[in-house]
Design a protein around this motif. Structure first.
Motif, PDB file in Angstrom:
ATOM      1  N   VAL A 155      67.042  74.698  75.871  1.00 54.88           N
ATOM      2  CA  VAL A 155      67.572  75.387  74.694  1.00 54.88           C
ATOM      3  C   VAL A 155      67.106  74.685  73.422  1.00 54.88           C
ATOM      4  O   VAL A 155      66.749  75.337  72.431  1.00 54.88           O
ATOM      5  N   GLY A 156      67.083  73.357  73.427  1.00 56.03           N
ATOM      6  CA  GLY A 156      66.620  72.605  72.267  1.00 56.03           C
ATOM      7  C   GLY A 156      65.171  72.901  71.922  1.00 56.03           C
ATOM      8  O   GLY A 156      64.816  73.034  70.749  1.00 56.03           O
ATOM      9  N   LEU A 157      64.318  73.004  72.938  1.00 52.77           N
ATOM     10  CA  LEU A 157      62.917  73.354  72.679  1.00 52.77           C
ATOM     11  C   LEU A 157      62.803  74.773  72.126  1.00 52.77           C
ATOM     12  O   LEU A 157      61.995  75.027  71.227  1.00 52.77           O
ATOM     13  N   GLY A 158      63.603  75.678  72.640  1.00 54.95           N
ATOM     14  CA  GLY A 158      63.594  77.045  72.108  1.00 54.95           C
ATOM     15  C   GLY A 158      64.039  77.098  70.659  1.00 54.95           C
ATOM     16  O   GLY A 158      63.428  77.775  69.828  1.00 54.95           O
ATOM     17  N   VAL A 159      65.087  76.360  70.341  1.00 61.86           N
ATOM     18  CA  VAL A 159      65.574  76.315  68.961  1.00 61.86           C
ATOM     19  C   VAL A 159      64.530  75.684  68.041  1.00 61.86           C
ATOM     20  O   VAL A 159      64.304  76.150  66.919  1.00 61.86           O
ATOM     21  N   SER A 160      63.873  74.634  68.527  1.00 60.73           N
ATOM     22  CA  SER A 160      62.870  73.985  67.686  1.00 60.73           C
ATOM     23  C   SER A 160      61.667  74.896  67.457  1.00 60.73           C
ATOM     24  O   SER A 160      61.081  74.884  66.367  1.00 60.73           O
ATOM     25  N   LEU A 161      61.291  75.694  68.439  1.00 60.31           N
ATOM     26  CA  LEU A 161      60.186  76.643  68.247  1.00 60.31           C
ATOM     27  C   LEU A 161      60.558  77.745  67.264  1.00 60.31           C
ATOM     28  O   LEU A 161      59.727  78.187  66.479  1.00 60.31           O
ATOM     29  N   LEU A 162      61.791  78.192  67.305  1.00 59.79           N
ATOM     30  CA  LEU A 162      62.225  79.259  66.403  1.00 59.79           C
ATOM     31  C   LEU A 162      62.478  78.775  64.981  1.00 59.79           C
ATOM     32  O   LEU A 162      62.285  79.527  64.029  1.00 59.79           O
ATOM     33  N   SER A 163      62.907  77.529  64.830  1.00 62.03           N
ATOM     34  CA  SER A 163      63.317  77.054  63.508  1.00 62.03           C
ATOM     35  C   SER A 163      62.351  76.057  62.871  1.00 62.03           C
ATOM     36  O   SER A 163      62.450  75.801  61.678  1.00 62.03           O
ATOM     37  N   GLY A 164      61.464  75.447  63.646  1.00 63.17           N
ATOM     38  CA  GLY A 164      60.547  74.470  63.087  1.00 63.17           C
ATOM     39  C   GLY A 164      61.105  73.063  63.018  1.00 63.17           C
ATOM     40  O   GLY A 164      60.493  72.170  62.446  1.00 63.17           O
ATOM     41  N   ILE A 165      62.289  72.827  63.608  1.00 57.43           N
ATOM     42  CA  ILE A 165      62.905  71.496  63.645  1.00 57.43           C
ATOM     43  C   ILE A 165      62.132  70.626  64.633  1.00 57.43           C
ATOM     44  O   ILE A 165      61.515  71.134  65.569  1.00 57.43           O
ATOM     45  N   PRO A 188      61.226  68.815  67.766  1.00 57.79           N
ATOM     46  CA  PRO A 188      61.709  69.115  69.129  1.00 57.79           C
ATOM     47  C   PRO A 188      62.581  68.021  69.737  1.00 57.79           C
ATOM     48  O   PRO A 188      63.583  68.328  70.383  1.00 57.79           O
ATOM     49  N   ALA A 189      62.221  66.758  69.544  1.00 57.69           N
ATOM     50  CA  ALA A 189      63.032  65.674  70.122  1.00 57.69           C
ATOM     51  C   ALA A 189      64.424  65.647  69.506  1.00 57.69           C
ATOM     52  O   ALA A 189      65.421  65.459  70.206  1.00 57.69           O
ATOM     53  N   PHE A 190      64.495  65.849  68.204  1.00 60.42           N
ATOM     54  CA  PHE A 190      65.786  65.857  67.518  1.00 60.42           C
ATOM     55  C   PHE A 190      66.636  67.031  67.994  1.00 60.42           C
ATOM     56  O   PHE A 190      67.820  66.878  68.307  1.00 60.42           O
ATOM     57  N   SER A 191      66.030  68.210  68.071  1.00 62.90           N
ATOM     58  CA  SER A 191      66.760  69.401  68.496  1.00 62.90           C
ATOM     59  C   SER A 191      67.281  69.253  69.925  1.00 62.90           C
ATOM     60  O   SER A 191      68.439  69.570  70.214  1.00 62.90           O
ATOM     61  N   CYS A 192      66.429  68.749  70.814  1.00 63.49           N
ATOM     62  CA  CYS A 192      66.852  68.553  72.206  1.00 63.49           C
ATOM     63  C   CYS A 192      67.972  67.540  72.312  1.00 63.49           C
ATOM     64  O   CYS A 192      68.933  67.735  73.062  1.00 63.49           O
ATOM     65  N   ALA A 193      67.865  66.452  71.556  1.00 61.94           N
ATOM     66  CA  ALA A 193      68.881  65.400  71.617  1.00 61.94           C
ATOM     67  C   ALA A 193      70.238  65.913  71.153  1.00 61.94           C
ATOM     68  O   ALA A 193      71.267  65.673  71.803  1.00 61.94           O
ATOM     69  N   VAL A 194      70.267  66.623  70.047  1.00 69.11           N
ATOM     70  CA  VAL A 194      71.545  67.100  69.496  1.00 69.11           C
ATOM     71  C   VAL A 194      72.168  68.163  70.402  1.00 69.11           C
ATOM     72  O   VAL A 194      73.366  68.121  70.687  1.00 69.11           O
ATOM     73  N   ILE A 195      71.361  69.085  70.885  1.00 63.80           N
ATOM     74  CA  ILE A 195      71.904  70.141  71.740  1.00 63.80           C
ATOM     75  C   ILE A 195      72.360  69.567  73.083  1.00 63.80           C
ATOM     76  O   ILE A 195      73.415  69.952  73.597  1.00 63.80           O
ATOM     77  N   CYS A 196      71.609  68.628  73.638  1.00 62.66           N
ATOM     78  CA  CYS A 196      72.048  67.970  74.882  1.00 62.66           C
ATOM     79  C   CYS A 196      73.362  67.220  74.660  1.00 62.66           C
ATOM     80  O   CYS A 196      74.240  67.241  75.529  1.00 62.66           O
ATOM     81  N   GLY A 197      73.484  66.558  73.528  1.00 64.42           N
ATOM     82  CA  GLY A 197      74.721  65.838  73.235  1.00 64.42           C
ATOM     83  C   GLY A 197      75.923  66.758  73.186  1.00 64.42           C
ATOM     84  O   GLY A 197      76.976  66.473  73.765  1.00 64.42           O
ATOM     85  N   ALA A 198      75.767  67.891  72.522  1.00 60.64           N
ATOM     86  CA  ALA A 198      76.878  68.840  72.417  1.00 60.64           C
ATOM     87  C   ALA A 198      77.214  69.469  73.769  1.00 60.64           C
ATOM     88  O   ALA A 198      78.388  69.586  74.137  1.00 60.64           O
ATOM     89  N   LEU A 199      76.181  69.869  74.529  1.00 60.20           N
ATOM     90  CA  LEU A 199      76.438  70.505  75.828  1.00 60.20           C
ATOM     91  C   LEU A 199      77.064  69.534  76.829  1.00 60.20           C
ATOM     92  O   LEU A 199      78.022  69.879  77.527  1.00 60.20           O
TER      93      LEU A 199
END
Length: 124
Positions: free
Chosen positions: A32-42, A44-55
């Protein structure tokens, strides 16, 4: 893929497959983090880390444990944001019907042992 994995994990475990919830949730968070980073330009490592932390925190309900686990998997510079996401994820309410063995936790807190508490799937 990540969202599908989130739904298929409990279905497989309840269907008799062996395994736990933590590593499938980490996989789902990365997907999900990689998908969000592709859609938003964030990043990828940051997006994956934050989403994994929340999930993971929404599953485990222990934000410090989640941060200690994910610091091994993701960059340290994202640690503050992972901790914040873990605290928010752990505090999010979960509907009662989604909890496995919802009544077992209350019975264990009343002083019963695990052997005295009926588990999901036991005959009444």
């Amino acid at each position: 893929t990540g969202v599908l994995k989130l739904f298929m994990g409990p279905l497989c475990i309840n269907g008799g497959w062996r395994g736990g919830n933590i590593f499938p949730v980490i996989f789902s968070g990365v997907a999900v983090g990689l998908g969000v980073s592709l859609l938003s330009g964030i990043d990828p490592a940051f997006s994956c880390a934050v989403i994994c932390g929340a999930l993971c925190a929404s599953i485990m309900r222990k934000p410090l444990t989640v941060v200690m686990l994910l610091v091994l998997c993701f960059p340290v510079k994202a640690l503050v944001f992972v901790a914040l996401a873990a605290v928010i994820g752990a505090e999010m309410p979960i509907p009662q019907w989604t909890r496995e063995n919802a009544g077992a936790d209350d019975a264990l807190q009343e002083g019963n042992t695990a052997a005295d508490v009926p588990q999901a799937g036991d005959a009444a």
